[in-house]
Design a protein around this motif. Structure first.
Motif, mmCIF file in Angstrom:
data_model
loop_
_atom_site.group_PDB
_atom_site.id
_atom_site.type_symbol
_atom_site.label_atom_id
_atom_site.label_comp_id
_atom_site.label_asym_id
_atom_site.label_seq_id
_atom_site.Cartn_x
_atom_site.Cartn_y
_atom_site.Cartn_z
ATOM 1 N N UNK A 101 -16.048 12.709 -8.634
ATOM 2 C CA UNK A 101 -15.410 11.670 -8.856
ATOM 3 C C UNK A 101 -13.532 11.330 -8.890
ATOM 4 N N UNK A 102 -13.322 12.320 -10.115
ATOM 5 C CA UNK A 102 -11.713 12.505 -10.732
ATOM 6 C C UNK A 102 -11.073 12.107 -9.485
ATOM 7 N N UNK A 103 -11.607 12.518 -7.756
ATOM 8 C CA UNK A 103 -10.870 13.126 -6.672
ATOM 9 C C UNK A 103 -10.937 11.376 -6.145
ATOM 10 N N UNK A 104 -11.934 11.032 -6.052
ATOM 11 C CA UNK A 104 -11.678 8.993 -5.616
ATOM 12 C C UNK A 104 -10.992 7.766 -6.485
ATOM 13 N N UNK A 105 -11.108 8.429 -8.273
ATOM 14 C CA UNK A 105 -10.215 7.674 -8.930
ATOM 15 C C UNK A 105 -8.903 8.018 -8.520
ATOM 16 N N UNK A 106 -8.687 9.722 -8.661
ATOM 17 C CA UNK A 106 -6.799 9.802 -8.313
ATOM 18 C C UNK A 106 -6.452 9.114 -7.158
ATOM 19 N N UNK A 107 -7.635 8.630 -6.156
ATOM 20 C CA UNK A 107 -7.234 8.198 -4.503
ATOM 21 C C UNK A 107 -7.548 7.028 -4.810
ATOM 22 N N UNK A 108 -7.601 6.428 -5.548
ATOM 23 C CA UNK A 108 -7.765 5.162 -5.621
ATOM 24 C C UNK A 108 -6.515 4.627 -6.317
ATOM 25 N N UNK A 109 -6.302 4.979 -7.895
ATOM 26 C CA UNK A 109 -4.879 4.618 -8.113
ATOM 27 C C UNK A 109 -3.352 5.390 -7.530
ATOM 28 N N UNK A 110 -4.115 6.648 -6.940
ATOM 29 C CA UNK A 110 -2.426 7.141 -6.089
ATOM 30 C C UNK A 110 -1.737 6.616 -4.986
ATOM 31 N N UNK A 111 -3.180 5.418 -4.481
ATOM 32 C CA UNK A 111 -2.247 5.159 -3.018
ATOM 33 C C UNK A 111 -2.980 2.963 -3.508
ATOM 34 N N UNK A 112 -2.947 2.199 -4.739
ATOM 35 C CA UNK A 112 -2.861 1.541 -4.331
ATOM 36 C C UNK A 112 -1.996 0.530 -5.361
ATOM 37 N N UNK A 113 -2.005 1.259 -6.378
ATOM 38 C CA UNK A 113 -1.100 1.347 -7.018
ATOM 39 C C UNK A 113 0.361 2.203 -7.428
ATOM 40 N N UNK A 147 0.921 3.624 -10.327
ATOM 41 C CA UNK A 147 0.980 4.691 -11.020
ATOM 42 C C UNK A 147 0.854 6.209 -10.891
ATOM 43 N N UNK A 148 1.847 6.965 -12.302
ATOM 44 C CA UNK A 148 2.049 8.041 -11.659
ATOM 45 C C UNK A 148 0.675 8.952 -11.079
ATOM 46 N N UNK A 149 -0.450 9.175 -10.773
ATOM 47 C CA UNK A 149 -1.099 9.385 -10.601
ATOM 48 C C UNK A 149 -1.197 10.627 -8.868
ATOM 49 N N UNK A 168 4.240 -10.454 -11.971
ATOM 50 C CA UNK A 168 5.514 -9.919 -11.469
ATOM 51 C C UNK A 168 4.767 -7.925 -12.284
ATOM 52 N N UNK A 169 4.445 -7.955 -12.635
ATOM 53 C CA UNK A 169 3.650 -6.745 -13.318
ATOM 54 C C UNK A 169 2.691 -6.586 -11.705
ATOM 55 N N UNK A 170 2.142 -7.049 -11.471
ATOM 56 C CA UNK A 170 1.173 -6.603 -10.087
ATOM 57 C C UNK A 170 1.891 -5.871 -8.157
ATOM 58 N N UNK A 171 3.013 -6.811 -8.972
ATOM 59 C CA UNK A 171 4.342 -6.167 -7.699
ATOM 60 C C UNK A 171 4.924 -5.168 -8.018
ATOM 61 N N UNK A 172 5.756 -4.691 -9.615
ATOM 62 C CA UNK A 172 6.084 -3.489 -10.069
ATOM 63 C C UNK A 172 4.511 -2.720 -10.134
ATOM 64 N N UNK A 173 4.061 -2.459 -10.235
ATOM 65 C CA UNK A 173 2.922 -1.485 -10.282
ATOM 66 C C UNK A 173 2.417 -1.060 -9.180
ATOM 67 N N UNK A 174 2.558 -1.569 -8.472
ATOM 68 C CA UNK A 174 2.401 -0.991 -6.788
ATOM 69 C C UNK A 174 3.819 -1.629 -6.197
ATOM 70 N N UNK A 200 0.692 -1.417 -0.095
ATOM 71 C CA UNK A 200 -0.238 -0.174 -0.061
ATOM 72 C C UNK A 200 0.740 1.254 0.131
ATOM 73 N N UNK A 201 0.905 2.519 -0.888
ATOM 74 C CA UNK A 201 0.891 3.650 -0.847
ATOM 75 C C UNK A 201 1.061 3.989 0.694
ATOM 76 N N UNK A 202 2.172 4.652 1.053
ATOM 77 C CA UNK A 202 2.244 5.547 2.607
ATOM 78 C C UNK A 202 1.490 6.967 1.920
ATOM 79 N N UNK A 203 0.362 7.403 2.718
ATOM 80 C CA UNK A 203 -0.230 8.646 3.358
ATOM 81 C C UNK A 203 1.039 9.815 4.124
ATOM 82 N N UNK A 204 0.354 10.834 3.231
ATOM 83 C CA UNK A 204 1.257 11.970 2.999
ATOM 84 C C UNK A 204 0.869 12.435 4.429
#
Length: 271
Positions: free
Chosen positions: A17-29, A31-33, A84-90, A1-5
């Motif tokens: 809705x974009x804020x929710x998506x950013x939260x999901x992808x920014x904390x669970x992957x 990816x540069x979100x 390997x992909x999920x490991x890399x993307x997290x 899991x990504x670290x909290x600020x």
């Protein structure tokens, strides 16, 4: 899991809705979100969108597995690539959470001491053994599925990734406290209403069954059962961690995701 600020950022008005998506992808992957909002309402939407982040990770894993099969790599190499992909993307954070949680549970120490062990940067023997067998089982299951064709393996990889993140949605329901203040566990604990979490789980199970229906009625049933088994496994791990640690942490969320995804893969391979 990504670290909290270090400190939450608030913005006026309800989250988009974009804020929710950013939260999901920014904390669970990885990816540069950029997470633009960090508050309870946004966390609620983000955790409800968690299965979408899983779908993106699963699609990327299936794509690499398919590419390796087309290049003649064989099912085993394709399975390694898909793992390997999920490991890399997290950035390996879910796997790290699994290892840290195994160390905390295996220590047999009181909750405070177990949580301290989990925060240490090194991985103990319980964590190493758990990681080893989890990755071996994952690669073995996906290899078996790819041996039956890319479509079956790709479906299984996607189903496992979506199920893994849906387990996090369920773990964010009321009544599941954070084990300590601060961090991602405290940010999302109790944010998702129970009805919304159950509806998300039902929708994910139905969509997984629909994906399995491409291979017939048995495929639909089999894939739906795999998703339910994964969610049930995540629930068992969650309950045990609540008893031992008093609640959830970012590491526990990583362990839930890995456990739920692996259980779904095993069920699909056994079929």
């Amino acid at each position: 899991m990504s670290e909290a600020p270090d400190s939450p950022t608030a913005a006026p008005g309800p989250p988009a809705r974009t804020d929710a998506l950013r939260f999901a992808f920014g904390t669970l992957t990885a990816l540069p979100v950029r997470v633009t909002r960090w508050d309870r309402e946004t966390a609620r939407g983000g955790m409800l969108c968690a299965p979408l982040a899983g779908l993106a990770v699963g699609a990327a894993a299936a794509a690499l597995g398919g590419a390796l099969l087309l290049l003649g790599g064989g099912p085993l190499l394709a399975a390694v690539g898909s793992a390997a992909v999920p490991a890399a993307l997290t950035r390996g954070l879910h796997l790290d959470g699994l290892a840290d949680t195994a160390d905390g549970l295996g220590s047999g120490r009181p909750a405070a001491d177990a949580l301290r062990i989990m925060k240490q940067s090194d991985i103990g023997p319980f964590g190493v053994i758990t990681l080893l067998f989890a990755l071996f089982a994952q690669v073995a299951a996906v290899s078996e599925l790819y041996a039956d064709g890319w479509a079956r393996g790709a479906t299984a990889v996607a189903v496992a990734a979506v199920t893994a993140r849906c387990a996090l949605t369920l773990a964010s329901r009321p009544g599941v406290p954070a084990a300590r203040p601060g961090g991602l566990g405290a940010a999302v604990a109790g944010t998702v209403p129970l009805r919304a979490a159950l509806l998300c789980a039902a929708l994910v199970t139905a969509l997984c069954a629909a994906a399995g229906a491409l291979s017939g009625p048995w495929g639909a049933l089999h894939t739906g059962v795999a998703a339910l088994t994964g969610l049930g496994t995540g629930e068992l791990v969650l309950r045990h961690c609540r008893r031992r640690f008093g609640g959830v942490t970012g590491d526990v969320f990583g362990a839930l995701a890995e456990s739920a995804g692996l259980a779904a893969l095993v069920v699909l391979a056994l079929g």
